[in-house]
Write an enzyme that holds these catalytic residues in place. Sequence first.
Site, PDB file in Angstrom:
ATOM      1  N   HIS A   1      22.305 -50.674 -57.868  1.00 51.25           N
ATOM      2  CA  HIS A   1      21.530 -49.850 -56.525  1.00 51.25           C
ATOM      3  C   HIS A   1      22.100 -50.231 -55.189  1.00 51.25           C
ATOM      4  O   HIS A   1      21.628 -50.160 -54.291  1.00 51.25           O
ATOM      5  CB  HIS A   1      20.166 -50.151 -56.306  1.00 51.25           C
ATOM      6  CG  HIS A   1      19.296 -49.799 -57.529  1.00 51.25           C
ATOM      7  ND1 HIS A   1      18.596 -48.928 -58.002  1.00 51.25           N
ATOM      8  CD2 HIS A   1      19.023 -50.958 -58.767  1.00 51.25           C
ATOM      9  CE1 HIS A   1      17.978 -48.895 -59.214  1.00 51.25           C
ATOM     10  NE2 HIS A   1      18.157 -50.225 -59.342  1.00 51.25           N
TER      11      HIS A   1
ATOM     12  N   SER B   1      43.695 -44.912 -35.672  1.00 53.79           N
ATOM     13  CA  SER B   1      42.796 -43.949 -35.210  1.00 53.79           C
ATOM     14  C   SER B   1      43.519 -43.427 -33.774  1.00 53.79           C
ATOM     15  O   SER B   1      44.150 -44.253 -33.259  1.00 53.79           O
ATOM     16  CB  SER B   1      41.457 -44.228 -34.486  1.00 53.79           C
ATOM     17  OG  SER B   1      40.916 -43.502 -33.660  1.00 53.79           O
TER      18      SER B   1
ATOM     19  N   LYS C   1      41.118 -49.486 -34.891  1.00 52.13           N
ATOM     20  CA  LYS C   1      40.785 -48.939 -36.550  1.00 52.13           C
ATOM     21  C   LYS C   1      41.832 -49.133 -37.234  1.00 52.13           C
ATOM     22  O   LYS C   1      43.210 -49.056 -37.210  1.00 52.13           O
ATOM     23  CB  LYS C   1      40.427 -47.284 -36.149  1.00 52.13           C
ATOM     24  CG  LYS C   1      39.268 -47.181 -35.350  1.00 52.13           C
ATOM     25  CD  LYS C   1      37.994 -46.919 -36.316  1.00 52.13           C
ATOM     26  CE  LYS C   1      37.565 -45.939 -37.162  1.00 52.13           C
ATOM     27  NZ  LYS C   1      36.394 -45.908 -37.790  1.00 52.13           N
TER      28      LYS C   1
ATOM     29  N   GLU D   1      39.986 -42.827 -49.168  1.00 55.25           N
ATOM     30  CA  GLU D   1      39.020 -41.464 -49.108  1.00 55.25           C
ATOM     31  C   GLU D   1      39.564 -40.327 -49.703  1.00 55.25           C
ATOM     32  O   GLU D   1      38.898 -39.538 -50.183  1.00 55.25           O
ATOM     33  CB  GLU D   1      38.926 -41.186 -47.647  1.00 55.25           C
ATOM     34  CG  GLU D   1      38.110 -42.594 -46.979  1.00 55.25           C
ATOM     35  CD  GLU D   1      38.275 -42.340 -45.593  1.00 55.25           C
ATOM     36  OE1 GLU D   1      37.404 -41.665 -44.731  1.00 55.25           O
ATOM     37  OE2 GLU D   1      39.516 -42.801 -44.851  1.00 55.25           O
TER      38      GLU D   1
END
Length: 459
Positions: free
Chosen positions: A157, A278, A284, A291
């Site tokens: 979980h 970024s 960043k 992704e």
Amino acid sequence: ASNAMWGGRFAAGPDAIMEAINASIGFDQRLYAQDIRGSRAHAAMLAAQGIISDRDAEAIGEGLITVLSEIEAGGFPFSAALEDIHMNVEARLKEIIGEPAGRLHTARSRNDQVATDFRLWVREQCDAAISGLDALIRAALIRAEEGADWVMPGFTHLQTAQPVTFGHHMMAYVEMFARDKSRFEDARKRMNECPLGAAALAGTGFPIDRHATAEALGFDRPMANSLDAVSDRDFALEFLSASSICAVHLSRLAEELVIWSSAQFRFVAMSDKWSTGSSIMPQKRNPDAAELIRAKIGRILGASVALFTVMKGLPLAYSKDMQEDKEQVFDAADNLMLALAAMAGMIGDMTVNADKLEAAASGGFSTATDLADWLVREAGLPFRDAHHVTGSLVAMAEEKGCDLPDLSLAEMQAVHGAITESVFDVLGVHNSVASRQSYGGTAPDQVRAQIARWKDLLG
Ligand code: ARG
């Protein structure tokens, strides 16, 4: 003007929109090498069987090699009026060698031709997936060996569950990717039968030798039923299915890398090679490759659903619907190979933060199960009672803002009198993982045995 290949019974050519919806050359030109290979095998067989002359077969064979080199040189004038790769190649062959080109299509149809070309292409993609998975498995094995003793939290979980080792976690993916690899191996075996010679659907009256062409093209045997040969695309569906399952595995690992590389986790740091910045936030480091791999399942499963839907309900034998098989498989294959290579690269180049892993493993009461097991083993409690006692100790530690090993013996004994000093042996995360000696468990010995087994298997 009507089509030169099939226009005999037509007075007029197709509407421009008809040509646009009908033509597949925009995408099936990717099959040029397979198409030429199939045609060369077919022409040689026709000559060996005395169906065409040796001279014609030679002219066809040499002409096809010229067409091949013209296409590979780039700038080949593919024509939509010629619909597809099969007719584009044949039309060019005719320009080069003249009349004998017209004999190539004896005892053959585009139906068995395209089925053969596409099988050859998908078979190559199975090989590419197999070697891509092989490289990924090897990359994961290296990280597993390095981290065989590194303790980290195991999750259920996404809540801290029990300590595991980083090596164990990596080896879970080795198992998944190895099954993916075997799915492509299985699919390859099943698809390795040759449709060529099924002709349009019924076979042919010419005395062809289908075993010879099957062998020349590296197939195990000719397909045994001509209707089946031209009308099924189950080999493509199997490739897409295996690709989809593999993409699910890639997506789950990618998701873990996204989580693990976040500021809140810092379990791993992606190398510069696999990160992006970024344009507004200077701090960043985004795990874009992970992704995108996470997202690839969307289009790969999409391709799979698309082709299943195309094939469902098609009456035997060939229908033009089946021309829609190629773009889906091309796209899925391209993206799967890219995802496999990117994942192998990311895994190989990332930095794993063993200290962060261990610190995280030690929090979240990850050894609570070890404590309950100790109460069963050393104090003779039934597991359910031990579970309850341990729960009270967790609540106490939580109240105090500490973890289980930080409680004093006196505090523990206040909850259950049978607890002794030796309980502290099991509250440490290293002892916890070392104790999980069951086959397939997370104990470093067990994990190392699995790593050794896989290294052996992979050679
Ligand atoms: N371009 C077609 C395809 O991809 C080739 C087969 C066409 N056969 C036919 N009878 N129209 O399916």
